[in-house]
Write a protein that holds these residues in place. Sequence first.
Motif, short mmCIF file in Angstrom:
data_model
loop_
_atom_site.label_atom_id
_atom_site.label_comp_id
_atom_site.label_asym_id
_atom_site.label_seq_id
_atom_site.Cartn_x
_atom_site.Cartn_y
_atom_site.Cartn_z
N ASN A 204 0.82 -1.21 0.00
CA ASN A 204 0.00 0.00 0.00
C ASN A 204 0.85 1.26 0.00
OD1 ASN A 204 -2.77 1.14 0.19
ND2 ASN A 204 -1.94 2.07 2.03
N SER A 205 0.43 2.25 -0.80
CA SER A 205 1.17 3.50 -0.88
C SER A 205 0.30 4.72 -0.59
CB SER A 205 1.76 3.67 -2.29
OG SER A 205 0.72 3.87 -3.24
N TYR A 206 -1.02 4.50 -0.48
CA TYR A 206 -1.91 5.66 -0.51
C TYR A 206 -3.23 5.35 0.18
CZ TYR A 206 -3.80 9.93 -2.75
OH TYR A 206 -4.31 11.18 -3.01
N TYR A 207 -3.72 6.33 0.94
CA TYR A 207 -5.04 6.23 1.55
C TYR A 207 -5.93 7.30 0.91
CZ TYR A 207 -3.12 3.14 5.08
OH TYR A 207 -2.51 2.08 5.72
N TYR A 208 -6.91 6.82 0.18
CA TYR A 208 -7.78 7.66 -0.63
C TYR A 208 -9.10 7.85 0.12
CZ TYR A 208 -10.04 8.98 -5.13
OH TYR A 208 -10.70 9.62 -6.15
N TYR A 209 -9.33 9.06 0.65
CA TYR A 209 -10.54 9.36 1.40
C TYR A 209 -11.61 9.83 0.41
CZ TYR A 209 -7.72 9.05 5.62
OH TYR A 209 -6.89 8.60 6.63
N LEU A 210 -12.46 8.91 0.01
CA LEU A 210 -13.44 9.18 -1.03
C LEU A 210 -14.72 9.74 -0.42
CD1 LEU A 210 -13.89 8.93 -4.08
CD2 LEU A 210 -14.84 6.66 -3.69
N SER A 211 -15.13 10.89 -0.92
CA SER A 211 -16.35 11.53 -0.43
C SER A 211 -17.41 11.49 -1.51
CB SER A 211 -16.06 12.99 -0.04
OG SER A 211 -17.26 13.68 0.19
N LYS A 212 -18.55 10.87 -1.21
CA LYS A 212 -19.65 10.85 -2.16
C LYS A 212 -20.20 12.25 -2.39
CE LYS A 212 -21.22 6.12 -1.30
NZ LYS A 212 -22.32 5.27 -0.79
N ASP A 213 -20.14 13.10 -1.36
CA ASP A 213 -20.65 14.47 -1.51
C ASP A 213 -19.89 15.22 -2.58
OD1 ASP A 213 -22.49 14.05 0.47
OD2 ASP A 213 -21.27 14.92 2.06
N THR A 214 -18.57 15.01 -2.65
CA THR A 214 -17.76 15.69 -3.66
C THR A 214 -18.15 15.25 -5.05
OG1 THR A 214 -15.90 15.81 -2.11
CG2 THR A 214 -15.40 16.12 -4.45
N ALA A 215 -18.32 13.94 -5.22
CA ALA A 215 -18.71 13.42 -6.54
C ALA A 215 -20.10 13.92 -6.93
CB ALA A 215 -18.68 11.90 -6.51
N TYR A 216 -21.04 13.88 -5.98
CA TYR A 216 -22.40 14.29 -6.28
C TYR A 216 -22.48 15.79 -6.61
CZ TYR A 216 -24.17 9.78 -4.61
OH TYR A 216 -24.43 8.43 -4.46
N SER A 217 -21.64 16.59 -5.96
CA SER A 217 -21.67 18.03 -6.24
C SER A 217 -21.23 18.31 -7.67
CB SER A 217 -20.77 18.78 -5.26
OG SER A 217 -19.40 18.46 -5.47
N ARG A 218 -20.30 17.50 -8.20
CA ARG A 218 -19.88 17.66 -9.59
C ARG A 218 -21.03 17.32 -10.53
NH1 ARG A 218 -14.76 15.18 -8.11
NH2 ARG A 218 -15.48 13.21 -8.99
N TYR A 219 -21.78 16.26 -10.20
CA TYR A 219 -22.91 15.86 -11.04
C TYR A 219 -23.94 16.98 -11.16
CZ TYR A 219 -21.47 10.93 -11.14
OH TYR A 219 -20.80 9.76 -11.36
N SER A 220 -24.20 17.67 -10.06
CA SER A 220 -25.22 18.71 -10.09
C SER A 220 -24.69 20.04 -10.61
CB SER A 220 -25.81 18.92 -8.67
OG SER A 220 -24.78 19.25 -7.76
N LYS A 221 -23.39 20.27 -10.43
CA LYS A 221 -22.79 21.56 -10.83
C LYS A 221 -22.39 21.59 -12.30
CE LYS A 221 -19.40 24.92 -9.17
NZ LYS A 221 -18.29 25.16 -8.19
N TYR A 222 -21.91 20.44 -12.81
CA TYR A 222 -21.41 20.40 -14.19
C TYR A 222 -22.10 19.28 -14.99
CZ TYR A 222 -17.57 22.84 -11.81
OH TYR A 222 -16.82 23.70 -11.05
N PRO A 223 -23.42 19.31 -15.09
CA PRO A 223 -24.12 18.17 -15.71
C PRO A 223 -23.71 17.89 -17.16
CG PRO A 223 -25.59 20.06 -15.46
CD PRO A 223 -24.35 20.37 -14.67
N PHE A 224 -23.59 18.94 -17.98
CA PHE A 224 -23.25 18.72 -19.39
C PHE A 224 -21.85 18.15 -19.54
CE2 PHE A 224 -26.66 21.90 -19.90
CZ PHE A 224 -27.44 21.23 -20.82
N GLN A 225 -20.92 18.66 -18.72
CA GLN A 225 -19.54 18.17 -18.78
C GLN A 225 -19.46 16.72 -18.31
OE1 GLN A 225 -16.73 20.00 -20.02
NE2 GLN A 225 -16.07 17.87 -20.09
N ILE A 226 -20.19 16.38 -17.25
CA ILE A 226 -20.20 15.00 -16.75
C ILE A 226 -20.77 14.06 -17.80
CG2 ILE A 226 -21.15 13.43 -15.02
CD1 ILE A 226 -19.00 15.23 -13.90
N ILE A 227 -21.83 14.50 -18.49
CA ILE A 227 -22.41 13.66 -19.55
C ILE A 227 -21.40 13.41 -20.64
CG2 ILE A 227 -24.15 13.61 -21.38
CD1 ILE A 227 -25.99 15.22 -19.48
#
Length: 331
Positions: A204-227
Amino acid sequence: MSEIPLISFIIPVYNTSIDKVNRCLSSIFKIKELKFEIILVNDGSKEKYTQEYEKFVNKYSNLKYIYESNAGVGSARNKGISVSKGKYIFFVDSDDIIDDSPFNLNLKSAQSDLIIFNVTIKIAKTVKQYGLDNDKLINVSKSTLLRASIKNGLINWSVGKLYKRTVLQHNSIFFDKNKKTGEDLEFVVNFISKSKTIEYLPINSYYYYLSKDTAYSRYSKYPFQIIEDTLTTYKFRKNIISKFYDENREKEFIRISEEAVQSLFNVYVLQQNLNLEIYNKIVDIINEMPHKDNFNLINKIRIYILYSNNKVLLKMYRLLLKTHEKLADNK
């Protein structure tokens, strides 16, 4: 002449709390066995954060600090690449930490173009380590890695890897700064294609703290780009499957199609006021997908809710999603 650092740690930072940035930096400074530099790229953070980030320059002699107007994580990483001096580059997100174990091994004699380590994902109370289905390997075949790249996992993330800087520079490999998702996969696959020697160390080299809130905010903020990014990644993976899969090809096509449907459906679900252009674009993409009759039940339900555009069903799905997240957080 000062000694050239073996590793340049590139850390983009955007309005990350000082406690998290301190945690990130402290994890790197646990390394005692090799020379390194840290490049902290402030991606246009607010003034109150910027003032605190600037103080790190006086605190750490081997830290370079760069400020640029907000242009996204890809642009910040590219800036870090352009000013780095290390033999290798290692990307770190400012709210994550590294595991110093592999860096306190004897990496001074490392020569491979790409060195891949395991990564541990932390989502709330859930912890899972990701690696390749192999023991320690030197000269890992590109086909093995490209086959692995179509699944969400180690090859999809730019973190957890040492990239030889000269390979990046000589081949002009950079992140697509216009993407909101999928830029890591494209970057890693491009680097793999240009690498002559690749090594995998199952530590192991890395601990990745994944936040669903961060991902979901991108979906709502940049919908056309995410598509657009979802569609690009889907086509990118389809091309890899066509080239490197003989057996189970249809099964893999179905799997990546289902992942694309999930991403597109999230864009649809997270729009508070549905934009008809967004809705039609999502429907048009899914209409073009083959194998829909073979999708799993949850994706068939997603498609049914999408096609019917039923507000009651959509509200129920949102409620179930929130309930599922709460249960996952309490595990």
